[in-house]
Design an enzyme around this catalytic site. Structure first.
Site, PDB file in Angstrom:
ATOM      1  N   LYS A  16       6.799  17.685   2.249  1.00  0.00           N
ATOM      2  CA  LYS A  16       8.078  17.603   2.958  1.00  0.00           C
ATOM      3  C   LYS A  16       9.238  17.602   1.967  1.00  0.00           C
ATOM      4  CE  LYS A  16       6.399  14.833   6.867  1.00  0.00           C
ATOM      5  NZ  LYS A  16       6.074  15.950   7.727  1.00  0.00           N
ATOM      6  N   SER A  17       8.928  17.625   0.663  1.00  0.00           N
ATOM      7  CA  SER A  17       9.991  17.517  -0.339  1.00  0.00           C
ATOM      8  C   SER A  17      11.048  18.618  -0.229  1.00  0.00           C
ATOM      9  CB  SER A  17       9.397  17.478  -1.744  1.00  0.00           C
ATOM     10  OG  SER A  17       8.663  16.287  -1.900  1.00  0.00           O
ATOM     11  N   LYS A  66       0.147  14.219 -11.408  1.00  0.00           N
ATOM     12  CA  LYS A  66       1.074  13.169 -11.879  1.00  0.00           C
ATOM     13  C   LYS A  66       0.683  12.613 -13.257  1.00  0.00           C
ATOM     14  CE  LYS A  66       2.577  11.513  -7.345  1.00  0.00           C
ATOM     15  NZ  LYS A  66       2.759  10.338  -6.481  1.00  0.00           N
ATOM     16  N   GLY A 136      -5.726   1.769  -7.000  1.00  0.00           N
ATOM     17  CA  GLY A 136      -5.780   3.134  -7.534  1.00  0.00           C
ATOM     18  C   GLY A 136      -4.404   3.561  -8.007  1.00  0.00           C
ATOM     19  N   THR A 160     -13.068  -2.393  -5.252  1.00  0.00           N
ATOM     20  CA  THR A 160     -13.669  -2.561  -6.583  1.00  0.00           C
ATOM     21  C   THR A 160     -12.818  -3.576  -7.345  1.00  0.00           C
ATOM     22  OG1 THR A 160     -14.227  -0.215  -6.456  1.00  0.00           O
ATOM     23  CG2 THR A 160     -14.505  -1.279  -8.596  1.00  0.00           C
ATOM     24  N   LYS A 163     -11.121  -3.014 -10.822  1.00  0.00           N
ATOM     25  CA  LYS A 163      -9.904  -2.187 -10.913  1.00  0.00           C
ATOM     26  C   LYS A 163      -8.647  -3.026 -10.679  1.00  0.00           C
ATOM     27  CE  LYS A 163      -9.962   2.064  -9.063  1.00  0.00           C
ATOM     28  NZ  LYS A 163     -10.440   3.094  -8.094  1.00  0.00           N
ATOM     29  N   MET A 227       1.436   2.865   2.952  1.00  0.00           N
ATOM     30  CA  MET A 227       2.141   3.857   2.138  1.00  0.00           C
ATOM     31  C   MET A 227       1.844   5.297   2.580  1.00  0.00           C
ATOM     32  SD  MET A 227       2.130   1.866  -1.544  1.00  0.00           S
ATOM     33  CE  MET A 227       2.003   3.350  -2.470  1.00  0.00           C
TER      34      MET A 227
HETATM   35  P1  ATR Z   1      -4.566   6.963  -4.903  1.00  0.00           P
HETATM   36  O1  ATR Z   1      -3.844   7.797  -5.900  1.00  0.00           O
HETATM   37  O2  ATR Z   1      -4.349   7.363  -3.464  1.00  0.00           O
HETATM   38  O3  ATR Z   1      -4.353   5.507  -5.129  1.00  0.00           O
HETATM   39  P2  ATR Z   1      -7.156   6.585  -6.013  1.00  0.00           P
HETATM   40  O4  ATR Z   1      -6.600   6.322  -7.370  1.00  0.00           O
HETATM   41  O5  ATR Z   1      -8.418   7.364  -5.888  1.00  0.00           O
HETATM   42  O6  ATR Z   1      -6.106   7.313  -5.109  1.00  0.00           O
HETATM   43  O7  ATR Z   1      -7.355   5.153  -5.301  1.00  0.00           O
HETATM   44  C1  ATR Z   1      -7.780   5.028  -3.974  1.00  0.00           C
HETATM   45  C2  ATR Z   1      -7.669   3.571  -3.562  1.00  0.00           C
HETATM   46  O8  ATR Z   1      -8.071   3.426  -2.205  1.00  0.00           O
HETATM   47  C3  ATR Z   1      -8.567   2.643  -4.349  1.00  0.00           C
HETATM   48  O9  ATR Z   1      -7.988   1.357  -4.419  1.00  0.00           O
HETATM   49  C4  ATR Z   1      -9.830   2.636  -3.483  1.00  0.00           C
HETATM   50  O10 ATR Z   1     -10.669   1.530  -3.696  1.00  0.00           O
HETATM   51  P3  ATR Z   1     -11.722   1.536  -4.949  1.00  0.00           P
HETATM   52  O11 ATR Z   1     -10.901   1.203  -6.148  1.00  0.00           O
HETATM   53  O12 ATR Z   1     -12.710   0.521  -4.608  1.00  0.00           O
HETATM   54  O13 ATR Z   1     -12.295   2.928  -4.980  1.00  0.00           O
HETATM   55  C5  ATR Z   1      -9.224   2.575  -2.120  1.00  0.00           C
HETATM   56  N1  ATR Z   1     -10.081   3.077  -1.034  1.00  0.00           N
HETATM   57  C6  ATR Z   1     -10.320   4.361  -0.714  1.00  0.00           C
HETATM   58  N2  ATR Z   1     -11.117   4.436   0.369  1.00  0.00           N
HETATM   59  C7  ATR Z   1     -11.365   3.155   0.769  1.00  0.00           C
HETATM   60  C8  ATR Z   1     -12.116   2.566   1.835  1.00  0.00           C
HETATM   61  N3  ATR Z   1     -12.773   3.311   2.715  1.00  0.00           N
HETATM   62  N4  ATR Z   1     -12.128   1.226   1.919  1.00  0.00           N
HETATM   63  C9  ATR Z   1     -11.464   0.472   1.032  1.00  0.00           C
HETATM   64  N5  ATR Z   1     -10.746   0.958  -0.007  1.00  0.00           N
HETATM   65  C10 ATR Z   1     -10.698   2.287  -0.129  1.00  0.00           C
END
Ligand code: ATR
Length: 283
Positions: A16-17, A66, A136, A160, A163, A227
């Site tokens: 949408k930018s 990024k 993440g 996790t 992290k 978000m």
């Molecule tokens: P982004 O840039 O969107 O943050 P990312 O770096 O891959 O993408 O991170 C995804 C985030 O969503 C992480 O915090 C991930 O949890 P993990 O660190 O355990 O992988 C979280 N996430 C994605 N799918 C999830 C789910 N089904 N339930 C809980 N957390 C989820």
């Protein structure tokens, strides 16, 4: 002469930018063009070089480039920063500025989130109990500005745990956050603690996955903020059903981060409210 800007990503057609920056330009009378550019997965650096040679003044950067954008900006000796240095937690930037043969890198995502909450929802972050779900890239990009604005205890809740711990270790290296309590919480172990602001920075909404949250998580008057934008996520549904006073997606954050980029490039702050409501009508 019209100054050229672009957003680079892969995929990019959903972005949408271009719409947002075109509305900003019209509103502020700035003579710019803004286009979406699909770069091959191994062709981000070459695309940036091409734009620089063709006289573009800057670009936005989105998934998955990024991190590479952060490296490029670092290598060009231009300070990688934004108002609150948020790029450093995420090692990622979403805004590049081409100036005097250098490249400036900025991460405006966090400022975008803070501005949406404080300006648009009129909720001051100072002193608020915040729960950040996720560790993440998206969470890393907003952590520093959030802490800067709240100056109060914050919990990071991630599937996790390591992290979340890693992110905390990184952000507490900043002298100014040494005394702020930031704790990791193991998945499924939130207990009865309540929060004023709960932010979902995970990508769980993309797969319609539920997050393990206690029904008592929202303090009276709480804001639940996802978000992601463009859909009602299970997190948002949960928040509505369990007493959050305000539930929002990330559309406002998207427009606010764009406004911050626009300001970096043009030195002019657009009015975001009419742009947010125009996009809401199109949703
Ligand atoms: P982004 O840039 O969107 O943050 P990312 O770096 O891959 O993408 O991170 C995804 C985030 O969503 C992480 O915090 C991930 O949890 P993990 O660190 O355990 O992988 C979280 N996430 C994605 N799918 C999830 C789910 N089904 N339930 C809980 N957390 C989820």
């Amino acid at each position: 002469m019209t100054d050229k800007y672009a957003v680079i990503g892969n995929p990019i057609s959903h972005s949408k930018s271009p719409q947002i920056h075109t509305m900003f330009a019209r509103q502020t009378g700035q003579d710019i063009s803004y286009e979406a550019i699909l770069a091959p997965l191994d062709g981000f650096a070459a695309t940036v070089e091409r734009l620089r040679k063709e006289g573009y003044k800057g670009c936005n950067v989105t998934v998955p480039f990024k991190f590479e954008a952060f490296k490029i900006a670092s290598n060009y000796g231009f300070e990688v920063m934004d108002a609150v240095e948020s790029g450093h937690e995420a090692d990622a930037v979403n805004t590049l500025l081409f100036k005097d043969n250098k490249i400036g890198g900025y991460n405006t995502d966090g400022t975008g989130l803070v501005n949406d909450i404080e300006k648009n929802f009129k909720i001051p972050l100072k002193g608020k109990r915040i729960l950040l779900i996720g560790a993440g890239g998206a969470a890393a990009g907003v952590l520093h500005p959030l802490l800067e604005a709240s100056q109060s205890p914050l919990a990071i809740y991630n599937r996790t745990l390591e992290k979340a711990e890693g992110l905390i270790k990184k952000v507490t290296q900043h002298e100014k956050f040494r005394l702020v309590s930031i704790k990791p919480v193991e998945f499924g172990k939130l207990g009865s603690e309540q929060f004023d602001i709960v932010i979902n920075a995970t990508s769980a909404g993309l797969t319609d996955s539920e997050l393990p949250l206690p029904a008592t998580i929202f303090a009276p008057g709480a804001l639940a903020y996802d978000m992601m934008y463009g859909r009602e996520t299970p997190f948002m549904k949960f928040a509505r059903a369990n007493g959050a006073a305000i539930v929002s997606d990330g559309l406002g954050m998207l427009v606010e981060q764009a406004a911050e980029s626009f300001f970096i490039w043009r030195g002019v702050r657009p009015d975001t409210a009419p742009v947010i409501s125009a996009l809401r009508k199109l949703q």
